[in-house]
Scaffold this motif. Sequence first.
Motif, PDB file in Angstrom:
ATOM      1  N   UNK A 113     -16.424   5.369   6.869  1.00 35.73           N
ATOM      2  CA  UNK A 113     -16.367   4.188   7.016  1.00 35.73           C
ATOM      3  C   UNK A 113     -14.692   2.615   6.639  1.00 35.73           C
ATOM      4  N   UNK A 114     -15.254   2.983   5.168  1.00 31.69           N
ATOM      5  CA  UNK A 114     -13.790   2.322   4.131  1.00 31.69           C
ATOM      6  C   UNK A 114     -12.908   4.036   3.709  1.00 31.69           C
ATOM      7  N   UNK A 115     -13.081   4.928   4.012  1.00 33.89           N
ATOM      8  CA  UNK A 115     -12.225   5.950   4.034  1.00 33.89           C
ATOM      9  C   UNK A 115     -11.247   5.680   5.564  1.00 33.89           C
ATOM     10  N   UNK A 116     -11.765   5.665   5.678  1.00 33.49           N
ATOM     11  CA  UNK A 116     -10.594   5.444   7.651  1.00 33.49           C
ATOM     12  C   UNK A 116      -9.993   4.043   7.196  1.00 33.49           C
ATOM     13  N   UNK A 117     -10.873   2.199   6.768  1.00 33.08           N
ATOM     14  CA  UNK A 117     -10.035   1.665   6.244  1.00 33.08           C
ATOM     15  C   UNK A 117      -9.065   1.893   5.840  1.00 33.08           C
ATOM     16  N   UNK A 118      -8.428   2.453   3.979  1.00 30.17           N
ATOM     17  CA  UNK A 118      -8.182   2.657   3.259  1.00 30.17           C
ATOM     18  C   UNK A 118      -6.605   3.623   4.500  1.00 30.17           C
ATOM     19  N   UNK A 119      -7.157   4.744   4.689  1.00 26.80           N
ATOM     20  CA  UNK A 119      -5.953   5.243   5.199  1.00 26.80           C
ATOM     21  C   UNK A 119      -5.844   4.999   6.159  1.00 26.80           C
ATOM     22  N   UNK A 120      -6.072   4.548   7.777  1.00 25.19           N
ATOM     23  CA  UNK A 120      -4.972   3.350   8.005  1.00 25.19           C
ATOM     24  C   UNK A 120      -3.828   2.474   7.313  1.00 25.19           C
ATOM     25  N   UNK A 121      -4.909   1.585   6.227  1.00 22.17           N
ATOM     26  CA  UNK A 121      -3.717   0.939   5.537  1.00 22.17           C
ATOM     27  C   UNK A 121      -2.266   1.308   4.990  1.00 22.17           C
ATOM     28  N   UNK A 122      -3.098   2.839   3.870  1.00 20.55           N
ATOM     29  CA  UNK A 122      -1.838   3.542   3.479  1.00 20.55           C
ATOM     30  C   UNK A 122      -0.246   4.015   4.094  1.00 20.55           C
ATOM     31  N   UNK A 123      -0.856   4.390   6.334  1.00 19.12           N
ATOM     32  CA  UNK A 123      -0.300   5.046   6.694  1.00 19.12           C
ATOM     33  C   UNK A 123       0.455   4.013   7.138  1.00 19.12           C
ATOM     34  N   UNK A 124       0.172   2.624   7.651  1.00 23.27           N
ATOM     35  CA  UNK A 124       1.092   1.827   7.722  1.00 23.27           C
ATOM     36  C   UNK A 124       2.257   1.133   6.528  1.00 23.27           C
ATOM     37  N   UNK A 125       1.464   1.082   5.533  1.00 24.92           N
ATOM     38  CA  UNK A 125       2.401   0.953   4.117  1.00 24.92           C
ATOM     39  C   UNK A 125       3.958   2.545   4.417  1.00 24.92           C
ATOM     40  N   UNK A 126       3.295   3.567   4.309  1.00 27.47           N
ATOM     41  CA  UNK A 126       4.383   4.579   4.201  1.00 27.47           C
ATOM     42  C   UNK A 126       5.034   4.356   5.809  1.00 27.47           C
ATOM     43  N   UNK A 127       4.858   3.913   6.420  1.00 34.21           N
ATOM     44  CA  UNK A 127       5.375   3.799   8.191  1.00 34.21           C
ATOM     45  C   UNK A 127       6.357   2.399   8.186  1.00 34.21           C
ATOM     46  N   UNK A 128       5.898   1.849   7.406  1.00 33.05           N
ATOM     47  CA  UNK A 128       7.239   0.594   6.740  1.00 33.05           C
ATOM     48  C   UNK A 128       8.315   0.933   5.996  1.00 33.05           C
ATOM     49  N   UNK A 129       7.422   1.483   4.892  1.00 34.74           N
ATOM     50  CA  UNK A 129       8.601   2.452   3.818  1.00 34.74           C
ATOM     51  C   UNK A 129      10.013   3.690   5.076  1.00 34.74           C
ATOM     52  N   UNK A 130       9.290   4.062   5.784  1.00 34.67           N
ATOM     53  CA  UNK A 130       9.689   4.423   6.451  1.00 34.67           C
ATOM     54  C   UNK A 130      10.687   4.174   7.353  1.00 34.67           C
ATOM     55  N   UNK A 131      10.620   2.853   6.724  1.00 29.17           N
ATOM     56  CA  UNK A 131      11.462   2.176   8.612  1.00 29.17           C
ATOM     57  C   UNK A 131      12.341   1.071   7.360  1.00 29.17           C
ATOM     58  N   UNK A 132      12.589   1.484   6.079  1.00 28.29           N
ATOM     59  CA  UNK A 132      13.300   0.624   5.274  1.00 28.29           C
ATOM     60  C   UNK A 132      12.324  -0.522   4.586  1.00 28.29           C
ATOM     61  N   UNK A 133      11.638  -1.251   5.071  1.00 27.73           N
ATOM     62  CA  UNK A 133      10.956  -2.333   3.936  1.00 27.73           C
ATOM     63  C   UNK A 133      10.558  -1.203   2.445  1.00 27.73           C
ATOM     64  N   UNK A 134      10.598  -2.947   1.983  1.00 27.64           N
ATOM     65  CA  UNK A 134      11.053  -1.959  -0.030  1.00 27.64           C
ATOM     66  C   UNK A 134       8.988  -1.859  -0.044  1.00 27.64           C
ATOM     67  N   UNK A 135       8.935  -0.945  -0.688  1.00 22.57           N
ATOM     68  CA  UNK A 135       7.153  -1.025  -0.725  1.00 22.57           C
ATOM     69  C   UNK A 135       6.501  -1.817  -1.427  1.00 22.57           C
ATOM     70  N   UNK A 136       7.454  -2.918  -2.232  1.00 22.03           N
ATOM     71  CA  UNK A 136       6.871  -3.859  -2.691  1.00 22.03           C
ATOM     72  C   UNK A 136       6.290  -4.672  -1.691  1.00 22.03           C
ATOM     73  N   UNK A 137       7.129  -4.782  -0.771  1.00 16.12           N
ATOM     74  CA  UNK A 137       7.002  -5.942   0.242  1.00 16.12           C
ATOM     75  C   UNK A 137       6.504  -4.949   1.324  1.00 16.12           C
ATOM     76  N   UNK A 138       5.899  -3.601   1.707  1.00 11.99           N
ATOM     77  CA  UNK A 138       5.261  -2.884   2.534  1.00 11.99           C
ATOM     78  C   UNK A 138       3.407  -3.035   2.147  1.00 11.99           C
TER      79      UNK A 138
END
Length: 222
Positions: free
Chosen positions: A179-204
Amino acid sequence: MSETLSVLAARSTSTISDALDIAGLAGAVFGLRRMSGSAVVVGPAFTVMFEPVAEGRPAAAADYIEDVPAGSVVVLANEGRAVTVWGDILTSVALANGIAGTVIDGYCRDVDGIRELGYSVWARDAFMRTGKNRVRMRAVQVPVVIGDEGVEVRPGDIVCADGNGVLRVPSAAADDIAAEVVRIGEMEERVLRDVRAGLSLRDARLAHGYNRAALRIAADAR
């Protein structure tokens, strides 16, 4: 358990290691590396413990491979000895029987042939010297300790291994870790999605609580 195995198999050992850290559980097996294969291997541990024999005393090759259930990961505890307890014959039987992979706290031989077969093995290194008449099987399906930092693996614990290395998830905690793996993985995917969309890594990272997870790891480590 099959659903838990599927969840763990869908993520890298890096993510699983983070989940273990958050839970305050050790599990990373230091000192072993992938010798062959390319698969992500996740399955219940089938453990085999070896012990040395006196010089000149005969000791037959270990016979256990037909007892390993399909989908299991064979864990060979040879205490890092520079004699081999796995080779191409065992690999051929393992493949025929649907065994997921093999983890060796020690050495493996016939590596070129095993690579041709595509079977996944993790070990300290390759070496040709046989373990016959040097070590013998002491017990199967007992708790064993492997790796430089002494990780205990019990029969049925979940072994996860990929190009990063090997780790153990205690069977009693496997559902919570998944369950924790799913939570971490989904959070990291959202960070990566936002970075690819142009948001800074810090803000993502800030938006999705990335550093809060890191702080949880640090707090649990203390």
